[in-house]
Structures are given as structure tokens and as C-alpha cells.
Motif scaffolding. Structure first.
Motif, PDB file in Angstrom:
ATOM      1  N   GLU A  76      72.231  18.593  29.399  1.00 40.53           N
ATOM      2  CA  GLU A  76      73.098  18.836  28.241  1.00 40.53           C
ATOM      3  C   GLU A  76      73.160  20.329  27.932  1.00 40.53           C
ATOM      4  O   GLU A  76      72.141  21.016  27.863  1.00 40.53           O
ATOM      5  CB  GLU A  76      72.578  18.072  27.029  1.00 40.53           C
ATOM      6  CG  GLU A  76      73.493  18.139  25.822  1.00 40.53           C
ATOM      7  CD  GLU A  76      72.979  17.292  24.670  1.00 40.53           C
ATOM      8  OE1 GLU A  76      73.582  17.370  23.594  1.00 40.53           O
ATOM      9  OE2 GLU A  76      71.974  16.577  24.845  1.00 40.53           O
ATOM     10  N   LYS A  79      72.255  13.188  30.849  1.00 41.99           N
ATOM     11  CA  LYS A  79      71.218  13.243  29.817  1.00 41.99           C
ATOM     12  C   LYS A  79      70.391  14.526  29.850  1.00 41.99           C
ATOM     13  O   LYS A  79      70.121  15.126  28.805  1.00 41.99           O
ATOM     14  CB  LYS A  79      70.286  12.041  29.991  1.00 41.99           C
ATOM     15  CG  LYS A  79      69.093  11.992  29.061  1.00 41.99           C
ATOM     16  CD  LYS A  79      68.220  10.787  29.382  1.00 41.99           C
ATOM     17  CE  LYS A  79      66.972  10.742  28.515  1.00 41.99           C
ATOM     18  NZ  LYS A  79      66.096   9.590  28.866  1.00 41.99           N
ATOM     19  N   GLU A  80      69.995  14.956  31.035  1.00 45.84           N
ATOM     20  CA  GLU A  80      69.010  16.036  31.164  1.00 45.84           C
ATOM     21  C   GLU A  80      69.622  17.427  31.269  1.00 45.84           C
ATOM     22  O   GLU A  80      68.906  18.416  31.167  1.00 45.84           O
ATOM     23  CB  GLU A  80      68.127  15.789  32.395  1.00 45.84           C
ATOM     24  CG  GLU A  80      67.457  14.422  32.442  1.00 45.84           C
ATOM     25  CD  GLU A  80      66.384  14.247  31.389  1.00 45.84           C
ATOM     26  OE1 GLU A  80      65.954  15.258  30.811  1.00 45.84           O
ATOM     27  OE2 GLU A  80      65.960  13.100  31.156  1.00 45.84           O
ATOM     28  N   GLN A 124      72.950   9.224  35.260  1.00 46.91           N
ATOM     29  CA  GLN A 124      72.166   9.234  34.024  1.00 46.91           C
ATOM     30  C   GLN A 124      71.498  10.584  33.825  1.00 46.91           C
ATOM     31  O   GLN A 124      71.516  11.156  32.724  1.00 46.91           O
ATOM     32  CB  GLN A 124      71.116   8.125  34.072  1.00 46.91           C
ATOM     33  CG  GLN A 124      70.244   8.046  32.824  1.00 46.91           C
ATOM     34  CD  GLN A 124      69.166   6.967  32.935  1.00 46.91           C
ATOM     35  OE1 GLN A 124      69.240   6.080  33.782  1.00 46.91           O
ATOM     36  NE2 GLN A 124      68.152   7.055  32.087  1.00 46.91           N
TER      37      GLN A 124
END
Length: 239
Positions: free
Chosen positions: A29, A26-27, A22
Motif C-alpha cells: 500500500e 495488502k502489503e 493478496q
């Protein structure tokens, strides 16, 4: 980024793996960080593996060989791997400095804790890949990775760098000023200890607050000046 999770509980492995996935989806990008996650149910299988990992999440409480014992064995041949301990007993993780663990996660694992740890890991790997000091030594240009440097100390008009090459600590001296050194340093863990020295928090073994003495992994002691104490303690708390 090659990641290993050494965990004897399948459910805990799955939760941690999902949270790492995750985070990296998500972090990060725009950074396009390729990664893989391998799973080991015990320290023996992990240590016997021929794979080389940049990051290892180690459960401390495992049957047979526990996480701390596994980390000690790992460090005999691998000084660069980033170790994160996973435990439900925070007091066990305090000993992580013995193997230069980057951090620890408390069970039950949650996303905010994993994010904090992964932020450190991504930052460290970026520094490892990009930050060097290039010095002229005996007619040659020597390129030293900043994350390998334990200390930089001034001796009159010369700078002396102590750095690791594999598991061997080497030194090199060259003509420079501290101002020039500070302009070259970008590793956030390589910080001033005094007006004439820098130390790398990654290789800090212990710190005696009473006499302001830092003991490094090599056994070297570095004095922290009173004018640098506050900034040093702030950086130490953030490391």
C-alpha cells in the motif's frame, strides 16, 4: 511487475495467483506497484512466449520439461529475471543456486511463505531500478547498475568493478578508496568480503567454509577474511 506462473496443476496456480494478488494489494500500500500475472501450464509454452517477465514462479515437477530444465533454458537468454521454484520436495529447490533462483516456496502454498518471497522480490526490484554507481572512466561518466556488479576489489589506490552487461562480464577500474565505495553502495546483496573487496550474493555460486573461499558465477574466487566471516554468513543466511 510482469509475473509468470508455470504450473501444470490448475488448482495450485489459482492458489498462488490469489496469494500474490493478496500480497500486492495488502502489503505494498502506497507503493502503487502495477502488475500482471500470466499462466503457463508447461515449460515449453513459457519458453516459446515472446513476453519478458521480471518474476517467474516455476513448478519443479512438471511433465515433459521440468522446472529446473526450464530455468536453465531461460537463463541462456535472460540473466535478470527473478526465479522462484515451487515444489513439494525441498531437496529439489537446493539446486536453485545453479540458476541464481531468488527463493523457493514449498507446497502446499501458504500466505506467510509467499509474503517472505514477495518481500525479497519487491526489495530486489526496487534496488534494480534505483541503485547505480557512477564512475569516471577514460574521460566519460559510466553508470553501472549495482545489481549487475559481481565484485568490487581494491588494487592499491584503484577500485576494480566486475559487472555484467547482458551475459558478458566486463571490468572497469578507477581511482577510489574502499571508504568511498562503501558510501556509494546501497544494494543489500553487495557486501564486504574483506577490507579490500565486496561481492554480490546474487552471483555467488558456492562457498567453502573450511578455507573461506567464495566462488562466483564467473568462476572468480574471492577470499572471505576471518574478520568479515560472521557478517558474511549472516547476510548469506538472509539472502
Amino acid at each position: 511487475m510482469k509475473i509468470a506462473i508455470v504450473e501444470n496443476e490448475q488448482a495450485d496456480y489459482q492458489k498462488l495467483s490469489d496469494l500474490i494478488n493478496q500480497y500486492l494489494s495488502k502489503e505494498t500500500e502506497g507503493k502503487n506497484i502495477p502488475f500482471s500475472i500470466d499462466y503457463y501450464t508447461n515449460g515449453y509454452d513459457f519458453l516459446e512466449s515472446k513476453d519478458v517477465y521480471q518474476v517467474v514462479f516455476l513448478d519443479i515437477e512438471m511433465p515433459g520439461i521440468n522446472g529446473m530444465e526450464t530455468a536453465i533454458k531461460l537463463r541462456e537468454n535472460n540473466l535478470d529475471c527473478l526465479i522462484v521454484f515451487v515444489t513439494n520436495m525441498s531437496q529439489y529447490a537446493i539446486d536453485g543456486y545453479k540458476v541464481n533462483a531468488i527463493d523457493f516456496c514449498l507446497k502446499p502454498i501458504n500466505y506467510p511463505d509467499v509474503k517472505l518471497v514477495m518481500d525479497k522480490i519487491v526489495k530486489r526490484l526496487e534496488v534494480t531500478q534505483e541503485s547505480y554507481i557512477v564512475v569516471k572512466h577514460e574521460g566519460d561518466m559510466l553508470k553501472i547498475r549495482q545489481s549487475d556488479i559481481e565484485t568490487i576489489e581494491m588494487d592499491k589506490h584503484d577500485a576494480i568493478i566486475a559487472y555484467y552487461k547482458g551475459d558478458e562480464l566486463k571490468t572497469v577500474s578507477f581511482r577510489s578508496s574502499m571508504k568511498e565505495i562503501l558510501n556509494k553502495v546501497s544494494d543489500p546483496y553487495l557486501i564486504p568480503a574483506s577490507s579490500g573487496s565486496l561481492l554480490n550474493l546474487v552471483y555467488l555460486d558456492s562457498f567453502n567454509n573450511a578455507n573461506l573461499i567464495a566462488k562466483m558465477k564467473s568462476g572468480k574466487t574471492v577470499f572471505i577474511s576471518r574478520s568479515h566471516k560472521r557478517d558474511f554468513l549472516i547476510k548469506l543466511s538472509e539472502a
